[in-house]
Design an enzyme around this catalytic site. Structure first.
Site, short mmCIF file in Angstrom:
data_model
loop_
_atom_site.label_atom_id
_atom_site.label_comp_id
_atom_site.label_asym_id
_atom_site.label_seq_id
_atom_site.Cartn_x
_atom_site.Cartn_y
_atom_site.Cartn_z
N CYS A 2 51.84 -78.05 -12.53
CA CYS A 2 51.71 -77.23 -13.74
C CYS A 2 52.41 -75.89 -13.55
CB CYS A 2 50.23 -77.02 -14.07
SG CYS A 2 49.97 -76.07 -15.59
N CYS A 4 50.63 -73.01 -15.22
CA CYS A 4 49.44 -72.52 -14.51
C CYS A 4 49.82 -71.68 -13.29
CB CYS A 4 48.58 -73.69 -14.04
SG CYS A 4 48.18 -74.91 -15.30
N ASP A 5 50.77 -72.19 -12.50
CA ASP A 5 51.01 -71.63 -11.16
C ASP A 5 52.35 -70.92 -11.00
OD1 ASP A 5 48.56 -72.74 -10.35
OD2 ASP A 5 49.51 -74.66 -9.97
#
Length: 308
Positions: free
Chosen positions: A134, A137-138
């Protein structure tokens, strides 16, 4: 047989959010979370994009708080694994792996989806240590660092463009020289000076001791290998919805296994709803899963209260 108003399959953000709304509407609610309740969020160490937390928060902490909140409101949790859903109308019969059965007026499927990983040796130890599925996300944690992405679809190219905003070099690795992604998106990536296409190549090894330090790729045409130093490796080759238990049911699934549900989370069977990543073909974000879970909880509660 255990009877309940609502049985929610899955104890991640979607399932918990659905339970909170349903139980507050006076609906007896059970969450069947399986052996490890909490979903994919449990594998995420630092989360910065879930609203309401000033500092990065661990996925375990978020799910632990959600479970405690559900229990405080009266939601019942069970570790049962649902393997079959039967019935073309309410009430529905749900069978567990150990043979136990539930009868529920309404059902919410919130089983999520698992990232499709590369299957490389030792891959598991790098998840959360530079290896991610992701970028949204990261990606922030890779600011100023060189990264790699594996994939050739829209997600891979959109991730590359996203990461190129704060990463000096983004290597997009794809096994062919043709792409499934939209032509416009591909052209944008090609025109971006921070994005480098590594074509006709596949990853064969993740390099590093405790965290990702690089990736070894093999050219599928020449057989030659090369090492690409990087601090992050993002896998964008799709996700696998956890919906195998529905294949013999009357709930319609897409070819890729996603539950077919409308904007109100209603499936093809009245009284059965779907929320979160098991029905999300694009976003796969915890906050969106929680949002669709809330919708499913509201809809399921309305259905139960109408059919009592």
């Amino acid at each position: 047989m255990i009877e309940t108003d609502l049985l929610i399959i899955g104890a991640g953000p979607a399932g918990c959010s659905a339970a909170i709304y349903a139980v507050r509407a006076g609906v007896k609610t059970i969450i069947a979370g399986g052996a490890v309740p909490g979903g994919q969020l449990l594998q995420t160490s630092d989360i910065e994009n879930y609203a309401g937390f000033v500092n990065p928060v661990g996925g375990f902490e978020i799910m632990d708080n959600m479970h405690k909140q559900c229990k405080r409101l009266g939601v019942e949790f069970t570790s049962d694994e649902i393997v079959k859903v039967e019935g073309e109308k309410s009430p529905f019969t749900l069978t567990c792996a150990d043979g136990k059965q539930y009868k529920a007026m309404s059902v919410i499927v919130a089983t999520g989806a698992k990232a499709r990983w590369l299957g490389l040796p030792g891959e598991e130890k790098f998840i959360g240590r530079g290896l991610s599925a992701c970028a949204t996300c990261d990606g922030f944690f890779m600011r100023g660092k060189t990264v790699c992405i594996v994939g050739g679809g829209n997600t891979a190219f959109e991730d590359a463009l996203f990461l190129a905003q704060f990463c000096p070099e983004v290597n997009l690795i794809h096994r062919r020289d043709a792409f499934r992604a939209d032509k416009v998106t591909v052209e944008k990536a090609k025109a971006n000076p921070h994005i480098k296409l590594v074509l006709n190549s596949v990853p064969v090894e993740i390099l590093g001791a405790e965290a990702v330090e690089g990736v070894r790729v093999k050219n599928v045409q020449t057989g030659e290998t090369a090492d690409i130093p990087c601090a992050g490796l993002f896998v964008a080759i799709g996700a696998v919805p956890q919906t195998d238990f529905l294949k013999d049911s009357l709930v319609a699934l897409a070819d890729n296994g996603l539950v077919l549900a409308d904007e109100r989370t209603r499936t093809t069977i009245e009284g059965i709803f779907a929320a979160g990543d098991c029905a999300d073909k694009h976003y796969r974000q915890a906050v969106i899963a929680a949002g669709t879970g809330a919708k499913a909880g509201i809809e399921a509660a309305a259905f139960v209260n109408l059919h009592r």
